[in-house]
Design an enzyme around this catalytic site. Structure first.
Site, short mmCIF file in Angstrom:
data_model
loop_
_atom_site.label_atom_id
_atom_site.label_comp_id
_atom_site.label_asym_id
_atom_site.label_seq_id
_atom_site.Cartn_x
_atom_site.Cartn_y
_atom_site.Cartn_z
N PRO A 67 -25.72 54.17 13.17
CA PRO A 67 -25.62 54.46 14.60
C PRO A 67 -24.92 53.35 15.40
O PRO A 67 -25.53 52.66 16.21
CB PRO A 67 -27.09 54.61 15.02
CG PRO A 67 -27.82 53.72 14.09
CD PRO A 67 -27.08 53.76 12.78
N CYS A 68 -23.62 53.21 15.19
CA CYS A 68 -22.88 52.20 15.94
C CYS A 68 -22.85 52.57 17.42
O CYS A 68 -22.57 51.71 18.26
CB CYS A 68 -21.47 52.04 15.38
SG CYS A 68 -20.52 53.56 15.34
#
Lengths: 270, 212
Positions: free
Chosen positions: A171-172
């Site tokens: 989850p950048c």
């Protein structure tokens, strides 16, 4: 039906007929073996908060995620970027599909094997750290830099996140600019980032308003603990007891201790 | 054989780099072996793919010298045979012995690239179909020997190596297999015996024993 002439009576005829039973393997046999060995990849589409996405994988794990689009373009880009062949599959292996669905719905303990060969240890460290940020929360780039022991490498953290080959799975999107603004996103720019964060229950307008007002940390005047504004502990503080700080120094000067969950303290080194 | 030795040498200096050549070189034969042992395309696909993957993992773990010394043709065949045997065992556990008709359908597959069947006359297809069905009625040990020796074309010594049996045993099993196949084909071609009253699949060779 069969005539006597077709029956191979002599040894030679029978042996020739047996040789004739060799057939070509369907292409899936060899390609499937290469995929299992991690020397080629398959891909299929899944539904995500950002719409359909292509997920590529091989025997080592998930190797690539990008918005679904023209197949040829996707395959060409994959081959060029990763250096392996790729072919479409009907769907993801059931276990992988379930694991990704659970990850996207916020479970953090789901194990999803990733194939991150060819990336630097620094990049892998950045992505692994991003995995620790809970759904619905965000942290600044500087937090990642500090947490992985490279407090001055804030810009490099941003670059590494932009190069994340498996967005959403890693989850950048939960990493934002150090001034609290939303920042860039590889899956379709800031708007896509707002959308996926909103799908996780985060009020991005509130977040950006806080950032614009210089409210970078949130504290409670009852516990004297301060957090990142989206930390689950910070969000439990009622308005009456909520205090905001523009920076760490202000929080420290007011006698507040850093939260043990979201660890705003590591930023001090930056 | 020479290409196999060269390939083993390439594998020894880098399994990942050379493995695609193993796949290209051996996928058709491993698939053919599995198909003729099992008579089912889907099973054969899985077994052939699994055999290649297991070979890859084994070679990755072996010391270089061991990879360089591999005789790929019998070695890969033995992996395929073992996987096919396990699969058959699982099938036998949950299914009654298969009837002749589905085996006839499943055992036949036209060559997709024209390499193995330059002529596709109806007679020839019929022979292939009947031969494939007859193979499935041989005992597993005899069938394995026949498939490796005559479908795949390994030498008697290579078949012995792949199956872990003495060469004398292989020769006897191949000989017996050819004789049984011929009998089965003749029997199948007789209109009164053919598809309406196949021999009981559980004891496919009973009639042959009587003939002997």
């Amino acid at each position: 039906m069969t005539t006597a002439a077709t029956i191979p009576f002599t040894d030679q005829a029978l042996e020739a007929a047996l040789r004739d039973l060799r057939v070509a393997a369907p292409p899936s046999v060899g390609f499937g073996a290469l995929v299992e060995a991690g020397l080629a990849d398959c891909y299929a589409a899944i539904e995500t908060p950002l719409g359909a996405a292509f997920v590529a994988w091989n025997g080592r794990g998930v190797s690539w995620v990008s918005p679904a689009g023209d197949r040829r373009t996707f395959e060409d880009r994959f081959r060029e970027a990763v250096g392996r062949d790729i072919a479409p599959a009907e769907e993801l292996p059931a276990r992988l599909r379930r694991a990704i669905a659970r990850r996207l719905s916020g479970e953090r303990r789901v194990r999803i094997p990733l194939d991150l060969r060819g990336h630097t240890p620094f990049e892998v460290a950045v992505w692994t750290k991003a995995l620790e940020i809970p759904r619905g929360e965000v942290r600044p780039y500087g937090w990642i830099a500090a947490e992985i022991g490279r407090p001055r490498a804030v810009r490099a953290v941003g670059t590494a996140l932009a190069h994340n080959p498996v967005p959403l799975v890693v989850p950048c999107h939960r990493v934002v600019r150090s001034d609290g603004m939303i920042g860039q996103y590889s899956m379709g720019g800031p708007d896509a980032k707002r959308r996926v964060l909103a799908s996780e229950g985060l009020d991005t307008r509130w977040l950006e308003a806080e950032a614009a007002a210089g409210k970078r940390f949130t504290g409670s005047d009852t516990t004297h603990i301060f957090c990142h504004p989206t930390c689950r502990d910070a969000r439990r503080v009622t308005d009456r007891h909520r205090v905001s700080f523009p920076n760490l120094r202000a929080a420290a000067a007011a006698g507040y201790r850093p939260c043990k969950h979201c660890r705003p303290v590591a930023l001090a080194a930056a | 054989m020479d290409s196999d030795t060269a390939l083993a040498a390439r594998l020894a200096s880098g399994v990942e780099a050379a493995f695609p050549a193993v796949v290209a070189e051996h996928q058709d034969r491993l698939y053919s072996i599995a198909l003729r042992l099992l008579g089912d395309r889907r099973d054969a696909e899985e077994v052939a793919q699994d055999a290649l993957v297991r070979a890859f993992r084994a070679m990755r773990d072996y010391p270089h010298e061991r990879v360089a010394a591999l005789r790929l043709r019998p070695w890969l065949a033995s992996i395929t045979i073992n996987l096919a045997r396990n699969r058959r065992r699982r099938h036998d556990d949950r299914q009654p012995p298969a009837a002749l008709e589905p085996l006839l359908d499943a055992g036949f597959e036209p060559a997709s690239d024209g390499r193995s069947a330059p002529s596709t006359s109806a007679d020839r297809r019929e022979t292939q179909r009947e031969l494939a069905a007859a193979l499935l009625r041989l005992s597993p040990a005899v069938r394995a020997a026949i498939v490796l020796r005559h479908v795949d074309g390994l030498s008697v010594a290579e078949v012995a190596e792949a199956l872990g049996r003495p060469e004398g045993t292989i020769k006897a099993q191949v000989h017996r297999g050819l004789r049984e196949l011929r009998t089965l084909l003749v029997t199948a071609s007789e209109p009164s015996v053919s598809h309406r009253s196949p021999m009981p699949a559980a004891r496919p060779l009973a009639a042959l024993e009587a003939v002997r």
